[in-house]
Design an enzyme around this catalytic site. Structure first.
Site, short mmCIF file in Angstrom:
data_model
loop_
_atom_site.label_atom_id
_atom_site.label_comp_id
_atom_site.label_asym_id
_atom_site.label_seq_id
_atom_site.Cartn_x
_atom_site.Cartn_y
_atom_site.Cartn_z
N GLY A 185 -59.59 15.98 -60.01
CA GLY A 185 -58.19 15.55 -60.00
C GLY A 185 -57.71 15.43 -58.57
N ARG A 225 -40.04 22.55 -70.27
CA ARG A 225 -39.99 22.51 -68.80
C ARG A 225 -38.65 21.95 -68.35
NH1 ARG A 225 -40.64 18.62 -65.06
NH2 ARG A 225 -41.67 17.05 -66.37
N ARG A 275 -33.78 19.26 -71.47
CA ARG A 275 -34.33 18.09 -72.15
C ARG A 275 -34.48 18.25 -73.65
NH1 ARG A 275 -38.84 16.59 -67.56
NH2 ARG A 275 -37.26 15.94 -66.07
N SER A 293 -35.34 8.26 -65.01
CA SER A 293 -35.29 9.64 -64.52
C SER A 293 -34.08 10.43 -65.01
CB SER A 293 -35.27 9.62 -62.99
OG SER A 293 -34.90 10.88 -62.52
C1 LIG Z 1 -42.72 8.96 -65.54
C2 LIG Z 1 -42.75 10.40 -65.11
C3 LIG Z 1 -41.84 10.89 -64.19
C4 LIG Z 1 -41.88 12.22 -63.78
N1 LIG Z 1 -40.95 12.67 -62.89
C5 LIG Z 1 -40.98 13.95 -62.51
C6 LIG Z 1 -40.05 14.46 -61.57
O1 LIG Z 1 -39.17 13.74 -61.09
N2 LIG Z 1 -40.13 15.76 -61.21
C7 LIG Z 1 -41.08 16.59 -61.71
O2 LIG Z 1 -41.12 17.76 -61.33
N3 LIG Z 1 -42.02 16.13 -62.57
C8 LIG Z 1 -41.98 14.84 -62.99
N4 LIG Z 1 -42.91 14.39 -63.88
C9 LIG Z 1 -44.05 15.26 -64.24
C10 LIG Z 1 -45.08 15.23 -63.10
O3 LIG Z 1 -45.13 13.94 -62.55
C11 LIG Z 1 -46.47 15.63 -63.54
O4 LIG Z 1 -46.43 16.78 -64.32
C12 LIG Z 1 -47.36 15.90 -62.33
O5 LIG Z 1 -47.30 14.84 -61.42
C13 LIG Z 1 -48.80 16.15 -62.75
O6 LIG Z 1 -49.57 16.30 -61.58
P1 LIG Z 1 -51.07 16.77 -61.68
O7 LIG Z 1 -51.59 16.81 -60.30
O8 LIG Z 1 -51.16 17.99 -62.50
O9 LIG Z 1 -51.81 15.60 -62.52
P2 LIG Z 1 -51.93 14.02 -62.30
O10 LIG Z 1 -51.00 13.48 -61.28
O11 LIG Z 1 -51.86 13.42 -63.69
O12 LIG Z 1 -53.37 13.82 -61.73
C14 LIG Z 1 -54.51 13.95 -62.53
C15 LIG Z 1 -55.71 13.64 -61.66
O13 LIG Z 1 -56.87 14.02 -62.37
C16 LIG Z 1 -57.80 12.96 -62.41
N5 LIG Z 1 -58.54 13.12 -63.67
C17 LIG Z 1 -58.07 13.40 -64.90
N6 LIG Z 1 -59.08 13.54 -65.78
C18 LIG Z 1 -60.21 13.35 -65.09
C19 LIG Z 1 -61.58 13.36 -65.43
N7 LIG Z 1 -62.00 13.60 -66.67
N8 LIG Z 1 -62.48 13.10 -64.45
C20 LIG Z 1 -62.10 12.84 -63.18
N9 LIG Z 1 -60.81 12.84 -62.80
C21 LIG Z 1 -59.88 13.09 -63.75
C22 LIG Z 1 -56.99 11.70 -62.30
O14 LIG Z 1 -57.77 10.65 -61.78
C23 LIG Z 1 -55.91 12.17 -61.31
O15 LIG Z 1 -56.39 12.08 -60.00
C24 LIG Z 1 -42.86 13.07 -64.32
C25 LIG Z 1 -43.77 12.60 -65.24
C26 LIG Z 1 -43.69 11.29 -65.68
C27 LIG Z 1 -44.60 10.84 -66.78
#
Ligand SMILES: Cc1cc2nc3c(=O)[nH]c(=O)nc-3n(C[C@H](O)[C@H](O)[C@H](O)COP(=O)(O)OP(=O)(O)OC[C@H]3O[C@@H](n4cnc5c(N)ncnc54)[C@H](O)[C@@H]3O)c2cc1C
Length: 644
Positions: free
Chosen positions: A47, A442, A337, A291
């Protein structure tokens, strides 16, 4: 099957002592690795979103040998890029009564008392460092005229603690993390593997020692060995098919880990976000978030009368129902929410919804434009209005936006202890992939805070401590456990290709999403969940008899990628429904219709359900064993949430 992990005892490993000192005490007690020895250790991070990029960059900077994997073509495409509204921190720059203690309490209460207090306290403590870290990286947070960082409000709180970069906060934070990551790539400490998908986790002598990946360009299966594996692979909202998540977001990494022995925490805790653009056609494959920040200034309303199809501008003030302001005078449009979503569903179910299908409520900026002026509203929310205009063809400066709840975030995920280690020794999980600090709901702007806390500040302590505390023999990819795991993966892909039925992976995904949305969405009932638990195995059976995947295994094959991910969603969705059925109480986003207060709010049952549900995988056809981590609330006394 390769080696299955023996489940570790559910020990949250919360440090002793006063909650305010636990993290500092643990950091002092943790073992260190000498700088000269760090380069001898290899760490796999799967990730490259906010959590994964932050962890990889920081561990790389410490001198470890990090291999970071992403199925995207660049870390910059991780779903984190989509985050819009902001990131919370208890900086109290506004001097409006904020503090670490208040952020801690708001988060525990917002999560409806289903989160682990110790983790949430640490999160609130770390929040203040995240902003400093990101500012130092050059993240362009919004500033006031005098140059100070600006903040705004998000739901469920009464202070302004949300830092933001217009409606592109995730993008700017991810660019900051990406720069830090690339610096380490250039320094040679981090090796980036893009377009590479984890398809299994490898366990050697009871510890996570590697992964099997599939090169998405060539289809080649590859083996990677390491001392530690960290999963930061995001959430599983796409179990609903339609969600605000990126289309590619999936559950395969955490589900594969679960099948190898990592317990899955609270799978039924999913968040339905109230502020999304309503569905406009059956053929739609994606939903778009507007948002939550818009609820700072936008006012939510529906007509008082049922089936009132007049244009919004023709409905006079006294015939409008500003239902959130009326029912929740203290928090108004900024209720959390889960509360906002349920209320929107309720007024639409009553027949008062707006828009072509009656599945929408208004989010109206007329008052804000009148009060603040058009340029100010444009400055604050311009890009969100533009997104809305491009998708709906409507100008929200002129007519109210229409919004409806949509699947958005998953609080459930791999169970982790205070160190963020799963029940598989040596396998850590960060960001949305773990069952996180948000309990059953959340609060807005807290996912970015948690993902960056995990990546920049927690894993860089706990992973080295694990390395220093455990003598790890070198493991090579020629170990039989790698061969066994690779053989399992090959069998699985061959099986997907050999069904040769008639239906596309997408058609199964869509049907699954409809079942999960109907029975395990905003309202859940005993009868509905039992129905889903019959329908999902039936659909899975059909999947394995009527799936059609064109193309072959050793080539770029997006249909095969999709089929593999859908096969995992078909298993996870069943666990979501099982968990929802088992938890016969309402809490946060988990609303069991049988358990409500007289005025229709979620009614918890603390005597029977004050625990984290951690499910074990024992095979597809068996009822999985449930393990329980009891939750104690010593600092935030249990109470019925009220936002009135
Ligand atoms: C539209 C939207 C708006 C949002 N706005 C907000 C906000 O304003 N404030 C807030 O706090 N939160 C917000 N959120 C929530 C927040 O964006 C996410 O919870 C957070 O960005 C998740 O980050 P992460 O690093 O955990 O995962 P992600 O950003 O989803 O990254 C996952 C990573 O894992 C990799 N990956 C996944 N599976 C595999 C695999 N099997 N093999 C190899 N690589 C893999 C992907 O390629 C990626 O690089 C929002 C969510 C959405 C949907």
């Amino acid at each position: 099957m390769g080696e299955l992990m023996e489940t570790r005892k559910l020990d949250a490993r919360i440090p002793s002592g006063p909650i305010e000192d636990q993290w500092d005490k643990l950091r002092f007690e943790m073992k260190l690795v000498n700088p000269a020895n760090r380069r001898k250790h290899k760490i796999i991070v799967v990730g490259a979103g906010l959590a994964g990029a932050a962890a990889s960059a920081t561990l790389g900077q410490q001198g470890y040998h990090v291999h970071c994997f992403s199925y995207h073509d660049t870390p910059r495409r991780a779903h984190s890029i989509a985050a819009q509204g902001g990131i919370n921190a208890a900086k109290n720059y506004r001097n409006d009564g904020d503090s670490i203690d208040r952020l801690f309490k708001d988060t525990v209460k917002g999560g409806d008392f289903r989160a682990r207090e110790a983790n949430v306290y640490r999160l609130a403590q770390i929040s203040v460092h995240i902003i400093d870290q990101c500012v130092a990286q050059g993240v362009p947070f919004a500033r006031e005229y005098g140059g100070l960082l600006d903040t705004r409000s998000f739901g469920g709180v009464q202070v302004q603690r949300t830092f933001y970069a217009r409606g592109q906060t995730g993008q700017q934070l991810l660019l900051g993390a990406y720069q830090a990551l690339q610096e380490q790539v250039a320094a040679g400490t981090v090796t980036m593997h893009t377009r590479c998908e984890l398809v299994d986790v490898v366990i050697v002598d009871g510890r996570a020692r590697g992964i099997i990946t599939r090169n998405l360009m060539t289809g080649e299966l590859e083996r990677h060995a390491a001392d530690v594996v960290v999963l930061a692979t995001g959430g599983y909202s796409n179990a609903f098919y339609l969600s605000t998540n990126a289309k590619a977001s999936n559950c395969t990494a955490i589900w594969r880990a679960h099948r190898r022995g990592a317990l899955f925490g609270n799978p039924c805790y999913t968040q339905i976000h109230p502020t999304c653009i309503p569905l406009s056609s059956e053929y739609q494959s994606k939903l778009t978030l507007m948002s939550e920040s818009l609820r700072n200034d936008g006012r939510v309303w529906v007509p008082k009368r049922k089936a009132d199809h007049r244009p919004a501008k023709d409905i006079p003030e006294n015939e409008r129902d500003y239902y959130l302001e009326n029912r929740y005078p203290s928090f108004g449009n900024l209720v959390p929410r889960d509360v906002a979503s349920r209320n929107a569903k309720e007024v639409c179910d009553e027949g008062r919804g707006v828009g072509p299908h009656g599945q929408g409520v208004y989010l109206d900026f007329a008052d804000a434009i009148h009060r603040l002026g058009l340029p100010t509203v444009r400055d604050k929310y311009g890009n969100l209005f533009e997104i809305y205009q491009r998708i709906t063809g409507e100008d929200a400066y002129e007519v109210p936006m229409r919004i409806y709840p949509a699947p958005h975030y998953t609080m459930g995920g791999l169970w982790v202890d205070y160190h963020l280690m799963t029940t598989i020794t040596g396998l850590f999980a960060g960001g949305e992939a773990n069952f996180s600090d948000h309990g059953a709901n959340r609060l807005g702007a807290s996912a970015l805070m948690q993902g960056l806390a995990d990546g920049y500040f927690v894993l860089p302590y706990t992973v080295p401590d694990y390395i220093a505390s455990n003598p790890l023999e070198a493991v090579s990819v020629s170990h039989p456990a790698f061969a066994a795991a690779e053989a399992d993966v090959k069998d699985r892909f061959r099986a997907l290709l050999s069904v040769k039925g008639k239906r596309s992976p997408d058609s199964f995904h869509k049907e699954l999403g409809r079942i999960v949305w109907d029975e395990c969405g905003m309202a859940r009932s005993d009868a509905g969940l039992r129905k889903a638990l019959e329908e999902i195995p039936r659909l899975r059976e059909e999947f394995w008899h009527d799936l059609r995947v064109v193309g072959g295994m050793e080539e770029l094959n997006q249909a095969l990628e999709k089929a593999n991910r859908v096969s995992d969603f078909l298993e996870l969705a069943e666990l979501m429904c099982r968990d929802a059925l088992d938890r016969a109480e309402s809490c946060g986003g988990h609303f069991r219709v049988e358990s409500q207060t007289p005025d229709g709010e979620a009614k918890r049952d603390d005597a029977n359900f004050s625990y984290v549900a951690a499910w074990e995988w024992t095979g597809r056809s068996e009822t999985p064993p449930l393990h329980k981590e009891p939750l104690a609330f010593e600092h935030v006394p249990l109470s019925q949430r009220s936002y009135k």
